[in-house]
Scaffold this motif. Structure first.
Motif, short mmCIF file in Angstrom:
data_model
loop_
_atom_site.label_atom_id
_atom_site.label_comp_id
_atom_site.label_asym_id
_atom_site.label_seq_id
_atom_site.Cartn_x
_atom_site.Cartn_y
_atom_site.Cartn_z
N SER A 1 0.83 -1.20 0.00
CA SER A 1 0.00 0.00 0.00
C SER A 1 0.86 1.26 0.00
N VAL A 2 2.06 1.15 0.62
CA VAL A 2 2.96 2.30 0.59
C VAL A 2 3.39 2.59 -0.84
N SER A 3 3.78 1.54 -1.57
CA SER A 3 4.22 1.82 -2.94
C SER A 3 3.06 2.30 -3.79
N LEU A 4 1.86 1.81 -3.49
CA LEU A 4 0.70 2.27 -4.22
C LEU A 4 0.48 3.76 -3.97
N ALA A 5 0.53 4.12 -2.68
CA ALA A 5 0.35 5.52 -2.31
C ALA A 5 1.40 6.38 -3.01
N LEU A 6 2.62 5.85 -3.05
CA LEU A 6 3.72 6.59 -3.65
C LEU A 6 3.47 6.80 -5.14
N HIS B 1 4.79 17.06 0.34
CA HIS B 1 5.32 16.66 1.64
C HIS B 1 5.02 15.20 1.93
N LEU B 2 3.79 14.83 1.61
CA LEU B 2 3.37 13.46 1.86
C LEU B 2 4.22 12.50 1.06
N GLU B 3 4.52 12.89 -0.19
CA GLU B 3 5.33 12.03 -1.05
C GLU B 3 6.71 11.82 -0.44
N ALA B 4 7.34 12.92 0.02
CA ALA B 4 8.67 12.82 0.62
C ALA B 4 8.62 11.91 1.84
N ARG B 5 7.60 12.12 2.68
CA ARG B 5 7.41 11.29 3.87
C ARG B 5 7.32 9.81 3.48
N GLY C 1 15.19 11.66 2.38
CA GLY C 1 14.57 10.75 1.43
C GLY C 1 15.18 9.38 1.59
N ALA C 2 15.72 8.84 0.52
CA ALA C 2 16.27 7.49 0.58
C ALA C 2 17.72 7.47 1.07
N ALA D 1 10.54 8.24 2.32
CA ALA D 1 11.44 7.93 3.43
C ALA D 1 10.97 6.65 4.13
N LEU D 2 9.65 6.55 4.28
CA LEU D 2 9.07 5.37 4.93
C LEU D 2 9.43 4.12 4.15
N GLN D 3 9.29 4.21 2.83
CA GLN D 3 9.59 3.08 1.97
C GLN D 3 11.06 2.70 2.09
N ALA D 4 11.93 3.74 2.08
CA ALA D 4 13.37 3.49 2.20
C ALA D 4 13.67 2.75 3.50
N THR D 5 13.03 3.17 4.59
CA THR D 5 13.24 2.52 5.87
C THR D 5 12.77 1.09 5.82
N GLY D 6 11.59 0.90 5.22
CA GLY D 6 11.04 -0.44 5.13
C GLY D 6 11.94 -1.36 4.31
N ALA D 7 12.49 -0.83 3.24
CA ALA D 7 13.30 -1.63 2.33
C ALA D 7 14.64 -2.00 2.91
#
Ligand SMILES: Nc1ncnc2c1ncn2[C@@H]1O[C@H](COP(=O)(O)OP(=O)(O)OP(=O)(O)O)[C@@H](O)[C@H]1O
Ligand SMILES: Nc1ncnc2c1ncn2[C@@H]1O[C@H](COP(=O)(O)OP(=O)(O)OP(=O)(O)O)[C@@H](O)[C@H]1O
Ligand SMILES: [Mg+2]
Ligand SMILES: [Mg+2]
Lengths: 351, 281, 251, 351, 251
Positions: A27-32, A337-341, E17-18, A344-350
């Motif tokens: 869902s995160v990647s979808l949102a992204l 802003h939401l996109e940047a957030r 970011g990443a 970052a979330l995705q990067a942490t998850g990955a």
């Protein structure tokens, strides 16, 4: 604080993240992906709102209307976009367009050759653009604001002076009239003109050396000089192209109205600048996407059309247009802003 | 010694150009009259017109004939009157202002009723009407709509759309298109100004509704003739700007000479249809 | 010194309003040599090299390239004449990526028969080359496709230095190229300078680092308040002499 | 190349310079003093030209007219100047002014207290300014262009909606009427209002900490943040003050016309921005003098007045205004270059 | 090490970011000590000190001042807490003069009972003080009333360093303060650092100059790619060890 303890900690964090975001990751990647649509997302929201509120909005005829109504703003905004990319501004586009239609109308009194009339319009508009560019650059003016404000005034004056009876002159050669009434696949011919100009400019700015130079000059003019980029010709070229776009806009408008008038293009400069800025460009130069500027133009068109369809009173229309444009831009800021957030979330998850 | 007067109009459109012609014609006929012409830049250029009045006074005119762009200019006109300058208004009045020597005008409300009268003959209960307004906040343009609606009050017509056009062709075409889209079966469209009417004609033509929608314009200018010729526009209301100016300047000169003048001079208006359009071209 | 200098500056004078930044400076640079240009802060070093690279125009004096007076009216002309410069302020485009910065003003593009501005960018080739160059300098960049605005001070400087060295043809001017660089990166730049020298370029190096001067420079020219106050061949032995020349007798 | 040879060379050069510039030196400093007048020099040239071409120009009555005509542009330009100093723009000033007069007019229907009517006008204008500033800063918008364009539209709509009959309302309380007809030393009261506002703002920008912060924020916003300057409040304050200036402008205009109208202030944003830019400010922020902006405003006023006095027709007026503004700015650019040249010459001579 | 640290950073994590610039770094600074913060280009040094000085906010971790958690939400808050910083990009206002730059954000103004923004500037006092400070650093400036945009690289850096040192109260952070400075000016800055230390400030010094580290630093913390990879007391003897810590084992 050794590498190994660090790694253990990270692994733990990762497992936890994996546990509670296994399904979340998707869902995160979808949102992204959704957020990555950029201003288009806001436009879609606007269109969805409009079609809920007024039943006629999504009719094919109306969509074709919107396209025709927006095409002039869109074409001229493309030129404005180039100028703003280099930290400039072109206030003269509206008056330039009016003068071009008048010149075209005058030529039409003499000959009904489509080519000659079109050529005269483009020539007039390009000349004004070149005057702006050359005056600004070689006159070493501090900003293009003044010279384009001056040409706004001068063009409007010339257009009024030269048009027969100082007013609208009816009639355009057949070729131009045909453009105005042509339809391809149910879409108005002007839509394809916008498309053509946009694709051309996109190729030029993204694929050609010259486009790279525009971004460089807008990003840091001093560095551009130091790197041997022909800064002055590049600057002049953007004003010439802004003029050319105004000329194409003049043809499209004349095709639609089958007339020419010294009063055309009133406040077009504000509409086009607004479109470009809604699209995320900056007066500090070097930033902005052509596509977004077009989306900005369509937003303005959709808004005006929807309010007309809803039979909103004139005064309230003004208020609503202001408020909704503001909300749209603010929504895009929040989206960014939401996109940047999320990224970052995705990067942490990955990790 | 010639009499020197100022002649100020609103903004550059043929209507006011015709008025200037009227003033010039009067000066040529009567002799002994110098006219200083001035014109504002746009329909909302209030400050510009004030500056014009002031500079006319500076130049020592004995009277001013003016089409006031906005009631606001009254204060400046008062200052001019204080310097023994006579003022004649043309085209539209300034409500509640007593300073004028005379007013030469088309009665816009009455002219609006003329348009309404025509619509009354072609509309019936249950029909729909779209309105293209002029410039928001300009009384003369509002009166054209109010007069039309007043005359039409007997018929149960539904107003299905009202948009502002700033009296431009571009917005006229856009708003008319949108009215036609929202109400494909709309019976009639009324435009408070000429350029917007021409735009509406174009929109009707593009929508291929040439003989389905009744179009009534105002001013009979700026492309309305062609639209009427083509059978798209059905009627318009013509004013007589040439006479308006002539009567106005005449009254001004008389009052400067100390002769009595009528306070209200109607220069008239007339309904134009395809049958009589030749008389107005 | 029987060779002919590639670059000669004679009696260079430059004024900024009431400030006189150069008061009649001369210098020569030879192919295959490193010339160090030394001096205190505000001595006029950057001003001098900006005159050579076409950013400023000399008020008086002359610049000769290969013995012939050169008209360096603009940086473009200087680049044309074979002068490549790393500016102290780096002259990077913050809104462009490293690869775009590298080739800005000298894009790889085709077809050749079109005027330069009209050619189509060969982005793949530029990205490939840029990656190679950055690799050679051993700089770690977080992402190659991010604008350089977001890079660290050293990363930015490395990009600027790399850019100039790639296009070196005859004369390379470096204005404090290692100021913000880490140990390893600075070393790489020194290696690069040596390599450029061996390839037959004339190098002009501005630096405040005496170690680097002694290690690399064949000659050193010292400026003080816009005047040339000395010229010598730097060695470990005369390092102290060099320092007092830079700092001045007073104090 | 020792110090002594250097000195000999310098001495020689100096002697030669002294010989052929002994008398020249004085004319150089004279030229410098003249050029140092800056844009004022151009204004004086403009006035000289106007008074040669039209005999009525220098009459006391006319000068008083020009002052009254220019005062609104001048006051609003002062606020615009502050906003532009911080890299911003305020497109809403004209509509804001119109709305303020309408609010004042509505309050006047209820009470004829001068204080209350004035207060209402100022409050309305300041509220709009605060909305601009807060929306821009805390909405994290990329540029003030959009929000002030939105408030332009909203204010104009509100003003039209709320004014009685959607049009001009005549009448103002006695205190305001008195301001409009007052004369001190033969000069109109509005002139002294301009003077007062200008002096106040000058003291604030040049003498107060807050003014220093404005220049800092305009010069480099990132550095301003890093130096702990309260950047957001500073930005908001400039929009609030721009609003306040629009409110004062509303009072002055209402005093002059003894009325309020939703149509006032049309295109005032362009006039004021032009005044500020003619005065040498830059959209890149941190540069510009208040005095020069005022000179810019007066230039525009003088130009319009002179053209009116000369009975130039509107079309040609538009052309002439554009051309002359352009020439004035270009003349100032050349003046600046000449000044730099002369200064270098003087430095060389003095050496 | 029985003293309590004035500043302590615990497990600092910062992501852009990443890109993860800091991956859990900790450090302590003590009053009267100079702490060197070392690392290659892009190691995360500037990011770390920007987090300390309130420009960036940490994503994870904590900053303690005098043992108490500090909320450094903005540079203003950090300055309030006694943290003075020289940024790598200098943070100068190009449109202001040196004196105006010095006091920007901390103007000398009166009367004290007014809110800060409303006070009147005491320009004479600021000009006087600024002139004194510049004199102490032995920097030659062409004119004191010209905007700093026109100054040389070293002059600009000297102004930025001088500004921070004047207002030092507790913690002073210097991000490569001598990078663009000449020999004499650099020496002056080192003297100044010593003096600030002796006055009881805690100093954090970022530099690539090993000479300076060995000469001045009481402790050194080394970062590599966002991780803390070592901490030691630098001496001439372990200089080589320090270098290989910075550069990393690979290569
Ligand atoms: N605002 C930012 N957005 C994205 N990435 C950033 C940002 N700031 C820094 N970075 C990245 O974080 C990493 C650490 O940067 P930092 O400036 O802290 O390095 P540094 O140790 O100070 O290097 P140098 O010695 O070159 O100054 C780098 O890879 C840099 O590109
Ligand atoms: N554009 C300019 N306008 C005015 N003064 C200038 C300009 N550029 C340089 N200067 C002045 O000229 C002098 C020499 O400056 P320059 O930049 O050449 O010094 P530098 O030797 O490079 O010093 P550094 O080692 O600090 O870089 C300085 O006093 C500087 O302030
Ligand atoms: Mg330098
Ligand atoms: Mg750093």
């Amino acid at each position: 604080m050794t590498d190994s303890t660090e790694r253990v900690r990270e692994a733990k964090a990762g497992r936890i993240a994996a546990l509670d975001t296994r399904s979340g990751a998707r869902s995160v990647s979808l949102a992204l992906a959704l957020l990555g649509f950029g201003p288009l997302l806001i436009l879609i929201a606007l269109i969805a709102g409009a079609s809920l509120l007024t039943p006629n909005f999504l009719k094919l005829g109306n969509i074709s209307n919107i396209m025709a109504q927006t095409s002039v703003i869109a074409i001229v905004a493309i030129g404005q976009h180039l100028v703003i990319l280099t930290r400039g501004i072109d206030l003269s586009v509206g008056a330039n367009l009016a003068l071009a239609t008048v010149v075209g109308g005058l030529v039409f009194r003499v000959t009904d050759s489509t080519v000659l009339v079109m050529g005269a319009m483009l020539l007039s508009a390009v000349t004004v653009g070149a005057f702006n560019g050359i005056g600004y650059v070689y006159g070493r003016l501090p900003h293009a604001f003044i010279i384009t404000l001056a040409t706004l005034s001068i063009c409007r004056g010339l257009a009024l002076q030269f048009s027969v009876n100082h007013t609208t002159m009816r009639g355009m050669p057949d070729g131009i009239v045909a453009l105005g009434s042509s339809e391809i696949l149910g879409l108005p011919g002007s839509f394809f003109v916008v498309l053509g100009v946009a694709v051309l400019v996109l190729v030029m700015t993204k694929g050609m050396v010259w486009g790279r130079w525009i971004y460089a000059v807008g990003g840091k003019p001093e560095s551009a000089v130091q790197m041997g980029i022909p800064v002055r010709p590049v600057l002049v070229s953007t004003y010439v192209l802004a003029g050319l776009c105004a000329g194409i806009g003049a043809i499209v408008l004349s095709a639609r109205t089958q007339a020419s008038s010294p009063l055309y293009g009133n406040l077009l400069e504000l509409d086009t600048i607004a479109a470009v800025i809604i699209g995320g460009a900056s007066f500090l130069g070097g930033r902005g996407h052509l596509g977004h500027a077009l989306i900005g133009a369509v937003m303005i068109g959709v808004l005006r059309n929807a309010l007309n369809l809803m039979n909103v009173n004139v005064f309230f229309q003004m208020i609503a247009i202001g408020a909704i444009i503001l909300l749209a831009v603010e929504a895009d800021v929040l989206r960014g802003h939401l996109e940047a957030r999320t990224r970052a979330l995705q990067a942490t998850g990955a990790r | 010694e010639n009499i020197k007067i100022g002649f100020i109009t609103k903004f550059p459109v043929p209507f006011f150009a015709t008025m200037e012609d009227g003033a010039k014609a009067y000066a040529a006929e009567s002799g002994g009259l110098d006219i200083v012409f001035g014109q504002g830049a746009s329909a909302t250029d209030i400050e510009g017109q004030i500056a014009l009045i002031e500079s006319m006074v500076t130049q020592g005119v004995q009277g001013i004939a003016i089409t006031p762009v906005d009631p606001t200019v009254a204060t400046t006109l008062d200052k001019a009157i204080a310097q023994v300058v006579k003022v004649v208004l043309m085209d539209n009045s300034i409500p509640d202002w007593e300073g004028r020597t005379a007013l030469a005008t088309t009665n816009n409300y009455e002219a609006g009723r003329t348009a309404g009268g025509y619509l009354k003959t072609v509309l019936k209960d249950g029909d729909t009407l779209g309105i293209l307004e002029g410039v928001p906040g300009v009384p003369a343009l509002d009166e054209r709509v109010d007069g039309m609606l007043a005359e039409l009050s007997g018929v149960k017509v539904e107003i299905v759309g009202r948009g502002t056009t700033n009296c431009t062709e571009e917005l006229g075409i856009n708003v008319a298109e949108d009215i036609l889209t929202a109400n494909p079966g709309v019976t009639a469209i009324y435009s408070a100004c000429g350029p917007a009417a021409a735009g509406a004609a174009q929109a009707i033509k593009n929508a291929k509704l040439d003989h389905h929608v009744i179009l009534v314009g105002f001013d009979f200018c700026c492309g309305e003739a062609e639209a009427m010729e083509a059978g798209i526009e059905d009627a318009s209301v013509a004013q007589f700007p040439f006479n308006m100016a002539k009567y106005g300047v005449e009254a001004l000169v008389k009052s400067i000479k100390g002769e009595p003048v009528e306070n209200l001079i109607d220069s008239g208006s007339a309904l134009v249809t395809k049958d009589n359009m030749k008389d107005f071209m | 010194m029987t060779k002919r200098p590639v670059l000669a500056v004679c009696h260079a004078v430059k004024r900024f309003g009431a400030v006189q930044a150069l008061k009649g400076v001369g210098l020569e640079a030879y192919a295959g040599e490193v010339l160090a240009l030394l001096g205190d802060n505000g001595a006029g070093k950057s001003t001098l090299i900006k005159c050579i690279s076409g950013v400023h125009q000399l008020d008086e004096g002359e610049i000769l390239i290969d013995g012939k007076p050169a008209a360096l009216h603009s940086p473009a002309a200087a680049r044309q004449a074979g002068i490549e410069t790393v500016y102290q302020d780096l002259a990077l485009f913050d809104n462009l990526t490293p690869a775009q910065n590298f080739f800005c003003g000298r894009e790889i593009a085709y077809p050749a028969w079109l005027p330069r501005g009209m050619r189509f960018l060969n982005k793949a080739a530029m990205d490939r080359e840029a990656a190679g160059i950055i690799d050679r300098l051993k700089v770690r960049l977080p992402k190659l496709d991010a604008p350089v605005a977001l890079m660290s001070g050293g990363q930015r400087q490395a990009i600027a230095v790399a850019r100039a060295t790639v296009f070196a043809r005859k004369i390379v001017i470096l204005d404090e190229p290692t100021a913000a660089l880490g140990l390893r990166e600075a070393r790489k730049v020194l290696d690069l300078i040596r390599q450029l020298r061996d390839e037959g370029n004339a190098l002009i190096l501005i630096t405040h680092n005496m170690e680097h001067v002694v290690e690399l420079a064949d000659r050193a020219v010292v400026l003080r308040q816009g005047n040339k106050v000395g010229e010598l061949r730097p060695t470990r032995q005369n390092q102290q002499e060099l320092v007092s020349m830079i700092v001045g007798a007073e104090r």
